[in-house]
Design a protein around this motif. Sequence first.
Motif, PDB file in Angstrom:
ATOM      1  N   GLY A 272       0.812  -1.205   0.000  1.00  0.00           N
ATOM      2  CA  GLY A 272       0.000   0.000   0.000  1.00  0.00           C
ATOM      3  C   GLY A 272       0.847   1.257   0.000  1.00  0.00           C
ATOM      4  O   GLY A 272       0.372   2.332   0.369  1.00  0.00           O
ATOM      5  N   TRP A 273       2.101   1.148  -0.410  1.00  0.00           N
ATOM      6  CA  TRP A 273       2.998   2.301  -0.413  1.00  0.00           C
ATOM      7  C   TRP A 273       2.925   3.066  -1.723  1.00  0.00           C
ATOM      8  O   TRP A 273       3.686   4.004  -1.940  1.00  0.00           O
TER       9      TRP A 273
ATOM     10  N   ARG B 143      -1.245   7.775   2.679  1.00  0.00           N
ATOM     11  CA  ARG B 143      -2.316   7.871   3.667  1.00  0.00           C
ATOM     12  C   ARG B 143      -1.972   8.936   4.714  1.00  0.00           C
ATOM     13  O   ARG B 143      -0.825   9.036   5.140  1.00  0.00           O
TER      14      ARG B 143
ATOM     15  N   PHE C 111       9.031   9.056   5.131  1.00  0.00           N
ATOM     16  CA  PHE C 111       7.738   8.405   5.326  1.00  0.00           C
ATOM     17  C   PHE C 111       6.841   8.530   4.091  1.00  0.00           C
ATOM     18  O   PHE C 111       6.052   7.639   3.809  1.00  0.00           O
TER      19      PHE C 111
ATOM     20  N   HIS D 201       6.911   5.787   2.046  1.00  0.00           N
ATOM     21  CA  HIS D 201       6.314   4.598   2.630  1.00  0.00           C
ATOM     22  C   HIS D 201       4.815   4.756   2.813  1.00  0.00           C
ATOM     23  O   HIS D 201       4.211   4.110   3.661  1.00  0.00           O
TER      24      HIS D 201
ATOM     25  N   LEU E  31       3.094   7.265   3.934  1.00  0.00           N
ATOM     26  CA  LEU E  31       2.642   7.881   5.179  1.00  0.00           C
ATOM     27  C   LEU E  31       2.855   9.388   5.140  1.00  0.00           C
ATOM     28  O   LEU E  31       3.949   9.863   4.852  1.00  0.00           O
TER      29      LEU E  31
ATOM     30  N   ALA F 172      -6.847   7.615   9.175  1.00  0.00           N
ATOM     31  CA  ALA F 172      -6.929   6.203   9.555  1.00  0.00           C
ATOM     32  C   ALA F 172      -5.776   5.744  10.446  1.00  0.00           C
ATOM     33  O   ALA F 172      -5.885   4.746  11.140  1.00  0.00           O
ATOM     34  N   ILE F 173      -4.669   6.484  10.421  1.00  0.00           N
ATOM     35  CA  ILE F 173      -3.463   6.011  11.114  1.00  0.00           C
ATOM     36  C   ILE F 173      -3.052   6.978  12.214  1.00  0.00           C
ATOM     37  O   ILE F 173      -2.986   8.190  11.993  1.00  0.00           O
TER      38      ILE F 173
ATOM     39  N   ALA G  31      -5.675   2.139  12.639  1.00  0.00           N
ATOM     40  CA  ALA G  31      -4.367   1.523  12.861  1.00  0.00           C
ATOM     41  C   ALA G  31      -3.526   2.423  13.759  1.00  0.00           C
ATOM     42  O   ALA G  31      -3.536   3.643  13.601  1.00  0.00           O
TER      43      ALA G  31
END
Lengths: 231, 231
Positions: free
Chosen positions: B93-94, B98, B118, B121, B123, B161-162, B186
């Motif tokens: 999912g990278w 997100r 990040f 990645h 993020l 979400a994170i 998460a």
Amino acid sequence: MTSPRHVRRTPAGAAAAQAIPVPVLRRMPGYLQALRQFRTEGLEWVSCTRLAGRLGLDPALARKDFTALDITGKPKTGFPVTGLIRAIESCLGWDNVRDAFLVGAGSLGRALLGYRGFREHGLNIVAAFDTDPGKIGSSLHGTQVLPLSKLAGLARRMRVAIGIIATPAAAAQEVADLMVAGGLRAIWNFAPTSLSIPPEVLVENEDLSRTLAVLSQRLQARRALELEENG
Amino acid sequence: MTSPRHVRRTPAGAAAAQAIPVPVLRRMPGYLQALRQFRTEGLEWVSCTRLAGRLGLDPALARKDFTALDITGKPKTGFPVTGLIRAIESCLGWDNVRDAFLVGAGSLGRALLGYRGFREHGLNIVAAFDTDPGKIGSSLHGTQVLPLSKLAGLARRMRVAIGIIATPAAAAQEVADLMVAGGLRAIWNFAPTSLSIPPEVLVENEDLSRTLAVLSQRLQARRALELEENG
DNA sequence: TAGATTGTTAATCGATTAACAATC
DNA sequence: TAGATTGTTAATCGATTAACAATC
């Protein structure tokens, strides 16, 4: 006739002859954290059932893990909380402090220098190193930043055994080479790259992207599943 | 008659139906790092032998790991470097970013905010939270620090979400509760404590002391062995 | 073609879980 | 004593390694 159950394979206090498996070692800090909680709650004895329960583990796993320690429990009673804490700390070598060098005075390096808890984990960062002249000579959280060129010589003179790499990936191998040259015996690598290191030097990689990979894939998979179910 | 070898259990691009084992996911970032190196070296195709060799892994392991991906190799040639990179990024999912919230604007929180990698990645930390009035309102590496009390509401509105917990251990559970209340899915927990979280929220603990436990016990064991041998 | 490499199945290895006699 | 808990052995589970036919 001593029961074979209590025979120790090594002299008391020495490291276990049998190598302790990595998964066992990785669970030890969790036990320690829970045990310290129990201690502050005033508990003097704790069973594996209760301890493992707090951590979401199988009690049998805790019992087996503790066979690596220099301590035995009492049927019906469990283990003495402080005794178990001491046994784990001794097993990990956290009962006496070791000096360490840190390389890379960037934001991660500063964060690691600022974390006071390392002392409790047997780690004392005595100096930081960098190549940036703007950082050399300054003091971070009370630790001097020295030129990287001094690392190897100082490591030998001060008999420092542990090196922490907190540099960008591109600089990590060069720093590792200097650490090996300086006679360091263990390297804790925070740079996201794999290092070539002779086998007599221990390396542990602390790669955040590994944990993030698990988290983000699982999140994505769960999302896909929900989409499939709910339309 | 299609060979069963190429049958996909899920629609193309969707997450694998079979849960990918954690050890496999944890190796993916390593493959990615090595593959990016190969790409800058101008390599277009790479065999599992070569890729695994660079990382010190068994080639058969890499072959098996890649069965979790939406890609197949060519006998005698191996895998296309860029294709494999894309397949791994898609699996994790990278390949799309997100938004995430970070709580705790201490030295660790600042270090995480300062890490630009990040984004690669998947993020993107869009806001930081703290309870310290001295920190609230300031901006760290371009990210606003907001009062913790706003977390749940903002999380819902922004559909974040994170959540990343970078607070001291004592505050972590309370922060986790707020994240759950805000509907986060998460949690990436950097506080050295275990959290109670409902099963619908994913948790990954990034506990430095686990790695340190392995490093320091191994170092101690090696020292003890040397002492035994050399007198 | 010959041979390196794939994908897959079987064998091995190691870690976790289950079971249970010993025991306080 | 009765029963909870220990330490240990056996059973299960899962991950890694080995082997090999298929293939480009």
